[in-house]
Design a protein around this motif. Structure first.
Motif, PDB file in Angstrom:
ATOM      1  N   SER A 168      -4.251   4.353  30.722  1.00 54.08           N
ATOM      2  CA  SER A 168      -3.357   5.359  31.004  1.00 54.08           C
ATOM      3  C   SER A 168      -3.370   5.359  32.296  1.00 54.08           C
ATOM      4  O   SER A 168      -3.735   4.869  32.812  1.00 54.08           O
ATOM      5  N   TRP A 169      -2.311   6.277  32.812  1.00 57.87           N
ATOM      6  CA  TRP A 169      -1.511   6.077  34.557  1.00 57.87           C
ATOM      7  C   TRP A 169      -3.492   6.716  34.617  1.00 57.87           C
ATOM      8  O   TRP A 169      -3.795   6.648  36.264  1.00 57.87           O
ATOM      9  N   GLU A 170      -3.765   7.721  34.084  1.00 59.07           N
ATOM     10  CA  GLU A 170      -5.171   9.119  34.236  1.00 59.07           C
ATOM     11  C   GLU A 170      -6.383   7.910  34.870  1.00 59.07           C
ATOM     12  O   GLU A 170      -7.008   8.281  35.527  1.00 59.07           O
ATOM     13  N   ASN A 171      -6.183   6.857  34.296  1.00 62.77           N
ATOM     14  CA  ASN A 171      -7.452   6.240  35.199  1.00 62.77           C
ATOM     15  C   ASN A 171      -7.366   5.675  36.911  1.00 62.77           C
ATOM     16  O   ASN A 171      -8.249   5.793  37.308  1.00 62.77           O
ATOM     17  N   SER A 172      -5.887   5.648  37.006  1.00 60.82           N
ATOM     18  CA  SER A 172      -6.340   5.198  37.740  1.00 60.82           C
ATOM     19  C   SER A 172      -5.467   5.925  38.395  1.00 60.82           C
ATOM     20  O   SER A 172      -5.702   6.565  40.461  1.00 60.82           O
ATOM     21  N   TYR A 173      -4.763   6.798  38.976  1.00 59.75           N
ATOM     22  CA  TYR A 173      -4.025   8.077  39.461  1.00 59.75           C
ATOM     23  C   TYR A 173      -4.066  10.013  39.200  1.00 59.75           C
ATOM     24  O   TYR A 173      -3.979  11.050  39.020  1.00 59.75           O
ATOM     25  N   GLY A 174      -5.432   9.905  37.791  1.00 57.83           N
ATOM     26  CA  GLY A 174      -5.417  10.735  37.098  1.00 57.83           C
ATOM     27  C   GLY A 174      -6.818  12.127  38.927  1.00 57.83           C
ATOM     28  O   GLY A 174      -6.152  12.995  38.130  1.00 57.83           O
ATOM     29  N   PHE A 175      -6.914  11.460  39.376  1.00 58.12           N
ATOM     30  CA  PHE A 175      -7.950  11.749  40.418  1.00 58.12           C
ATOM     31  C   PHE A 175      -7.159  12.924  40.614  1.00 58.12           C
ATOM     32  O   PHE A 175      -7.677  13.649  41.671  1.00 58.12           O
ATOM     33  N   MET A 176      -5.233  12.343  41.634  1.00 59.32           N
ATOM     34  CA  MET A 176      -4.810  13.422  42.044  1.00 59.32           C
ATOM     35  C   MET A 176      -4.319  14.559  41.593  1.00 59.32           C
ATOM     36  O   MET A 176      -4.394  15.212  42.243  1.00 59.32           O
ATOM     37  N   TYR A 177      -3.814  13.993  40.761  1.00 63.85           N
ATOM     38  CA  TYR A 177      -3.432  15.571  40.034  1.00 63.85           C
ATOM     39  C   TYR A 177      -4.556  16.731  39.035  1.00 63.85           C
ATOM     40  O   TYR A 177      -4.779  16.752  39.711  1.00 63.85           O
TER      41      TYR A 177
END
Length: 412
Positions: free
Chosen positions: A251-260
């Motif tokens: 999911s997008w959380e694997n790549s950009y989850g840290f931003m959120y």
């Protein structure tokens, strides 16, 4: 209550007789205003980052990707149909992904090449609207075309309409590398996502990518968008359990989850800072009221001799503090909202003065400071400031009730 409020306002208007009371009152009011303004600006910036993450990054990046556990995905049409039948899946589309090199004269740049369906992409993603000059409409199969990110185009000095060479790695049967396949492609458009997202990305039509890789009708995987983006991981997990094929997903959380997660963490810190900063500013009211009580002893004594009881005296000085907090809060809200509204433009001016960008596009997903004002945040900050002003006013007001009118009047 009206008499207490009117008397408090009269006391504030007459405070200029004492220079110290006037100075401390102004400082406490300005402290509240500056604290509230800073918090509104900070919270608006966090809202802006979250807005850009959702509407810029997550509108062009798929919410999830489904792969075969072994090699390419062959029976992807059947999987796509099953996914689209899921009520939580908004859209599903095949894609091909591989790493290559782009060559322009003596310049080389690594690139992540995505093979997408030009027609279907317009319906499932906001990616086409970020292609400059509306060039997506000319992006089609069997035309030797490629769209590259603006960061990569700048690095390689490539302009729209130029021809570049795409180098594709080729492996032999015994897993040894062969000389790369060289393909001449024309840059039909430049993708500008205002940040690191467009630094190393290139797009080619799906059918062309299949031909270049000699994989027939297979694809790397299927891009999936869900109806609740922040629940993408769990929704995708449930969706693949209903599939007949043995597949895996990210999911997008694997790549950009840290931003959120970082945005939410900073938001919580901002709320904590809100209580501390506004609390410190509001408790300046304590010192203002203590001095005001000392300065207004004779007036308090006269009011008591005229029949004012302790409750009325207490209300006068509570209103005194609340009015000070109200003036500072309103001033801070106006200053904060106006600054947050123009925050991006203000930062552009500052960047032009200092000569470099505050947010580096090579590091962050955007290269500008966003801002989005939420009325809820403004209301929470305002109410918190008023509550703290009320609490800070209680002790000095209670102290004013203990003044002995006979003792005070006899001393004059």
């Amino acid at each position: 209550m009206n008499l207490s409020l009117m008397t408090a306002i009269k006391f504030r208007q007459g405070r200029r007789k004492s220079g110290m009371v006037s100075l401390i009152s102004i400082i406490s009011t300005l402290s509240i205003a500056i604290g509230i303004a800073a918090l509104i600006i900070g919270l608006s910036a966090m809202n802006g980052f979250e807005y850009e993450l959702k509407n810029r990054v997550l509108s062009v990046v798929p919410h999830g990707q489904i792969y075969s556990q072994y090699g390419n995905l062959d029976d992807w049409q059947h999987i796509q149909q099953e996914l689209e039948e899921d009520k939580n899946i908004v859209s599903a589309a095949p894609f091909i992904s591989f790493t290559g090199l782009i060559e322009n004269g003596s310049k080389l740049g690594a690139v992540e090449v995505q093979g997408v369906d030009p027609q279907r992409e317009k319906a499932i993603s906001a990616l086409p609207k970020y292609v400059l000059d509306d060039r997506w409409q000319y992006f089609k199969n069997d035309s030797q075309q490629i769209i590259i990110g603006s960061g990569l185009a700048k690095k390689l000095s490539v302009k729209q309409g130029a021809w570049i060479t795409l180098l594709i790695p080729v492996s032999s049967d015994n897993n040894q590398l062969k000389p790369p396949k060289r393909v001449r492609l024309q840059v039909v458009g430049i993708l500008d996502l205002s940040g690191s997202l467009s630094n190393n990305v290139a797009l080619i039509p799906l059918a062309d990518a299949q031909k270049l890789l000699n994989i027939g009708d297979s694809v790397t995987g299927i891009m999936v968008n869900v109806n609740q983006v922040y629940l993408a991981k769990s929704l995708l997990g449930r969706a693949i359990l209903n599939l007949d094929e043995n597949v895996t997903y990210t999911s997008w959380e694997n790549s950009y989850g840290f931003m959120y997660r970082d945005i939410q963490m900073i938001r919580q810190i901002m709320y904590l800072a809100m209580i501390v900063v506004i609390g410190v500013a509001c408790f300046n009211i304590v010192s203002t009221l203590v001095i005001a009580v000392k300065d207004k002893q004779r007036d308090i004594a006269i009011l008591k001799t005229l029949g004012a009881n302790n409750r009325q005296i207490k209300h006068i000085f509570i209103w005194y503090g609340v009015v000070s907090g109200l003036i500072g809060s309103l001033l801070g809200v106006v200053l904060g909202v106006l600054s947050a509204w123009q925050l991006s433009n203000i930062m552009k001016v500052i960047e032009s003065l200092i000569g470099h960008k505050v947010l580096n596009g090579n590091v962050y997903f955007i290269d500008f400071l966003p801002s989005k004002i939420h009325a809820t945040d403004v209301l929470i900050v305002f109410i918190t400031a008023m509550l703290l002003s009320l609490i800070a006013s209680y002790y000095p007001a209670k102290r004013a009730c203990k003044i002995d009118p006979a003792k005070i009047l006899n001393s004059f």
